[in-house]
Design an enzyme around this catalytic site. Sequence first.
Site, PDB file in Angstrom:
ATOM      1  N   ARG A   1      -1.225 -68.977  55.466  1.00 40.58           N
ATOM      2  CA  ARG A   1      -1.834 -69.603  54.294  1.00 40.58           C
ATOM      3  C   ARG A   1      -3.155 -70.265  54.658  1.00 40.58           C
ATOM      4  NH1 ARG A   1       1.806 -72.054  49.649  1.00 40.58           N
ATOM      5  NH2 ARG A   1       0.276 -71.808  47.987  1.00 40.58           N
TER       6      ARG A   1
ATOM      7  N   HIS B   1       1.332 -69.871  44.124  1.00 40.04           N
ATOM      8  CA  HIS B   1       1.969 -71.142  43.777  1.00 40.04           C
ATOM      9  C   HIS B   1       1.915 -72.085  44.973  1.00 40.04           C
ATOM     10  CE1 HIS B   1       5.201 -73.881  42.420  1.00 40.04           C
ATOM     11  NE2 HIS B   1       4.950 -73.420  41.215  1.00 40.04           N
ATOM     12  N   TYR B   2       1.960 -73.389  44.703  1.00 39.97           N
ATOM     13  CA  TYR B   2       1.890 -74.346  45.816  1.00 39.97           C
ATOM     14  C   TYR B   2       3.161 -74.337  46.664  1.00 39.97           C
ATOM     15  CZ  TYR B   2       4.831 -77.544  43.073  1.00 39.97           C
ATOM     16  OH  TYR B   2       5.861 -78.103  42.369  1.00 39.97           O
ATOM     17  N   ARG B   3       4.280 -73.889  46.104  1.00 46.67           N
ATOM     18  CA  ARG B   3       5.503 -73.801  46.895  1.00 46.67           C
ATOM     19  C   ARG B   3       5.439 -72.595  47.826  1.00 46.67           C
ATOM     20  NH1 ARG B   3      10.594 -75.179  42.826  1.00 46.67           N
ATOM     21  NH2 ARG B   3      10.248 -77.436  42.740  1.00 46.67           N
TER      22      ARG B   3
END
Length: 209
Positions: free
Chosen positions: A124, A139-141
């Site tokens: 990431r 998504h942030y997850r």
Amino acid sequence: MSDQPTILVWIDLETTGLKPVDRHRILEYAIVLTDLELNEIASTDCIIPQDTSVATALMDDYVTDMHEGNGLLAELRKVESELPVPEYADSVRVADEIMAEKLDNNLPDGAAAVIAGSTISFDRGFIEKHMPILASRLHYRQLDVSGYKVGLPEIFGNKTSDAHRAMADIRASIEVQRTARKLILAGRQALEARSATVSQTTFDEDDCC
């Protein structure tokens, strides 16, 4: 997010080193999209054409030996010998567009695109620096299967994939998640069966007399 369908965006990158802030580059990428039950929806992988001499100059001995051994540097040199080599920035921009398009074309309306993989925060970090289009879709997850290896080495072992090639490493990560799902769901079913049995037990005063 609980009301949203979720697509797992399995990603693995092979790079010249550990930190994108130290000018390290992406050499190869792979992406596999699955649902939560790990049914595959789409996939693609590719090396990123670039000046191999510049890339190898960024590597330490460990990384050089690894990518020589797994054939990645040989593939990069082959591409370099057959095609005009673009600037790295141009190559990685094309890779960003390809991966984002793969996601856009296969993401159901309203679904959350949750990045998944092994030690996925590493990948990431490179995505956020080098692939802003793809980064904006995620998504942030995130789902990091390396946590199973840290917390439950008795079941999952504690070694990373030996392949150190993007698609092979993704396949290994998916298998770890498949095993985790089976164990967790089997455990839940056993608990539910036990709970149902206990709740159906009645107390009869005559039983104690």
